[in-house]
Design an enzyme around this catalytic site. Structure first.
Site, mmCIF file in Angstrom:
data_model
loop_
_atom_site.group_PDB
_atom_site.id
_atom_site.type_symbol
_atom_site.label_atom_id
_atom_site.label_comp_id
_atom_site.label_asym_id
_atom_site.label_seq_id
_atom_site.Cartn_x
_atom_site.Cartn_y
_atom_site.Cartn_z
ATOM 1 N N LYS A 12 3.557 -11.639 -0.413
ATOM 2 C CA LYS A 12 3.803 -10.190 -0.446
ATOM 3 C C LYS A 12 4.869 -9.788 0.921
ATOM 4 O O LYS A 12 4.801 -10.479 1.739
ATOM 5 C CB LYS A 12 2.644 -9.079 -0.778
ATOM 6 C CG LYS A 12 2.210 -9.359 -2.032
ATOM 7 C CD LYS A 12 0.942 -8.912 -2.378
ATOM 8 C CE LYS A 12 0.459 -8.690 -3.908
ATOM 9 N NZ LYS A 12 -0.975 -8.092 -4.087
ATOM 10 N N TYR A 52 3.812 -5.684 -12.548
ATOM 11 C CA TYR A 52 2.540 -5.185 -12.463
ATOM 12 C C TYR A 52 2.074 -4.047 -13.702
ATOM 13 O O TYR A 52 1.371 -3.266 -13.831
ATOM 14 C CB TYR A 52 2.446 -4.254 -11.165
ATOM 15 C CG TYR A 52 2.052 -5.223 -9.829
ATOM 16 C CD1 TYR A 52 0.922 -6.134 -9.946
ATOM 17 C CD2 TYR A 52 2.867 -5.438 -9.044
ATOM 18 C CE1 TYR A 52 0.834 -6.943 -8.894
ATOM 19 C CE2 TYR A 52 2.782 -6.281 -7.736
ATOM 20 C CZ TYR A 52 1.647 -7.211 -7.652
ATOM 21 O OH TYR A 52 1.335 -7.778 -6.931
ATOM 22 N N PHE A 60 -3.564 3.343 -8.481
ATOM 23 C CA PHE A 60 -2.993 2.679 -7.360
ATOM 24 C C PHE A 60 -1.454 2.212 -7.585
ATOM 25 O O PHE A 60 -0.750 1.592 -6.616
ATOM 26 C CB PHE A 60 -3.883 1.637 -6.570
ATOM 27 C CG PHE A 60 -3.979 0.654 -7.592
ATOM 28 C CD1 PHE A 60 -3.431 -0.574 -7.929
ATOM 29 C CD2 PHE A 60 -5.422 0.422 -8.197
ATOM 30 C CE1 PHE A 60 -3.631 -1.557 -8.891
ATOM 31 C CE2 PHE A 60 -5.782 -0.552 -9.105
ATOM 32 C CZ PHE A 60 -4.727 -1.297 -9.562
ATOM 33 N N THR A 94 -9.433 -10.268 -4.750
ATOM 34 C CA THR A 94 -8.338 -9.337 -4.494
ATOM 35 C C THR A 94 -8.736 -8.334 -3.379
ATOM 36 O O THR A 94 -7.751 -7.909 -2.643
ATOM 37 C CB THR A 94 -8.352 -8.361 -5.837
ATOM 38 O OG1 THR A 94 -8.358 -8.946 -6.899
ATOM 39 C CG2 THR A 94 -7.347 -7.137 -5.889
ATOM 40 N N ARG A 105 -6.572 -14.658 1.570
ATOM 41 C CA ARG A 105 -6.937 -13.255 1.681
ATOM 42 C C ARG A 105 -7.979 -13.143 2.843
ATOM 43 O O ARG A 105 -8.195 -12.158 3.585
ATOM 44 C CB ARG A 105 -7.062 -12.407 0.529
ATOM 45 C CG ARG A 105 -5.879 -12.333 -0.308
ATOM 46 C CD ARG A 105 -6.181 -12.003 -1.739
ATOM 47 N NE ARG A 105 -4.829 -11.505 -2.448
ATOM 48 C CZ ARG A 105 -4.949 -11.225 -3.868
ATOM 49 N NH1 ARG A 105 -5.972 -11.699 -4.496
ATOM 50 N NH2 ARG A 105 -4.054 -11.061 -4.552
ATOM 51 N N ASN A 115 -2.898 -7.157 0.700
ATOM 52 C CA ASN A 115 -3.384 -8.471 0.658
ATOM 53 C C ASN A 115 -2.617 -9.767 0.735
ATOM 54 O O ASN A 115 -3.051 -10.764 0.131
ATOM 55 C CB ASN A 115 -4.508 -8.463 -0.587
ATOM 56 C CG ASN A 115 -3.914 -8.044 -1.878
ATOM 57 O OD1 ASN A 115 -2.706 -8.181 -1.885
ATOM 58 N ND2 ASN A 115 -4.858 -8.087 -3.031
ATOM 59 N N HIS A 118 0.202 -12.759 -3.900
ATOM 60 C CA HIS A 118 0.151 -12.656 -5.228
ATOM 61 C C HIS A 118 0.028 -13.742 -6.090
ATOM 62 O O HIS A 118 0.929 -14.793 -5.643
ATOM 63 C CB HIS A 118 1.000 -11.751 -6.011
ATOM 64 C CG HIS A 118 1.323 -11.577 -7.406
ATOM 65 N ND1 HIS A 118 0.331 -10.824 -8.092
ATOM 66 C CD2 HIS A 118 1.713 -12.377 -8.240
ATOM 67 C CE1 HIS A 118 0.573 -11.042 -9.499
ATOM 68 N NE2 HIS A 118 1.472 -12.132 -9.401
ATOM 69 N N GLU A 129 5.390 -13.648 -15.530
ATOM 70 C CA GLU A 129 5.931 -13.247 -14.452
ATOM 71 C C GLU A 129 7.065 -14.111 -13.755
ATOM 72 O O GLU A 129 7.678 -13.387 -12.831
ATOM 73 C CB GLU A 129 4.614 -13.194 -13.572
ATOM 74 C CG GLU A 129 3.601 -12.091 -13.961
ATOM 75 C CD GLU A 129 2.341 -12.234 -13.215
ATOM 76 O OE1 GLU A 129 2.079 -12.886 -12.169
ATOM 77 O OE2 GLU A 129 1.208 -11.746 -13.469
#
Ligand code: IDP
Ligand code: MG
Length: 154
Positions: A12, A52, A60, A94, A105, A115, A118, A129
């Site tokens: 990310k 997502y 969120f 997560t 993480r 975090n 992904h 995805e």
């Protein structure tokens, strides 16, 4: 031997900005997994919302879309025995505060909204995805790791 699977992994924007690209790729390779596609991208809003989609009604969601579109990401397709479970365990829970030390993480993050990485949670999700993020650009690069004979019993 475990079933060979393809997993979608994405470093990310915080992982990229914090200089963690090499460390994260190192851990994936060290595990024995094989990177078969890799590209730096900046996700547009539409792609992030599609990636997502399962979270679109969560409180969120908007912050999540802003977060993952805020800078470049490194998208990967990773292949190997039980790759989905292997990668999910490598990245950790997560919420990074709950993530086991030793996981990505668990070692590099403190906030569920930052975090670092992904990964898809099932082979079906990974396939979806990969299509969402790589689209028509997807090129899977097949090759053999030189240690493959020792990574798997047969
Ligand atoms: P995962 O990334 O471990 O699969 P998901 O539940 O699928 O976790 O959530 C997707 C992403 O949404 C998380 O990685 C995190 O960035 C963000 N997220 C999930 N839950 C929360 C939350 O309660 N607050 C803020 N962000 C969250
Ligand atoms: Mg998820």
């Amino acid at each position: 031997m475990a079933e060979v699977q393809r997993e979608f992994v994405m470093i990310k924007p915080d992982g990229v900005a914090r200089g963690l690209v090499g460390e994260i790729i190192r851990r994936i390779e060290a595990k024995g997994l094989k990177i078969v596609a890799l590209e730096m991208k900046t996700l547009d809003r539409e792609t992030a919302e599609e990636l997502y989609a399962e979270h679109k009604d969560k409180p969120f969601f908007e912050d999540l879309v802003e977060y993952v579109t805020s800078g470049p990401v490194v998208a990967m397709v990773v292949e190997g025995g039980d790759a989905v479970k292997a990668v999910r365990n490598l990245i950790g829970a997560t919420d990074p505060v709950e993530a086991t030390p030793g996981s990505i993480r668990g070692d590099f993050a403190l906030d569920i909204g930052r975090n670092v990485v992904h990964a898809a949670d099932s082979p079906e999700a990974a396939e979806r995805e990969i299509k969402v993020v790589f689209g028509d650009d997807l090129k899977i690069h097949e090759y053999e790791r030189c240690d493959e004979a020792w990574l798997y019993e047969r």
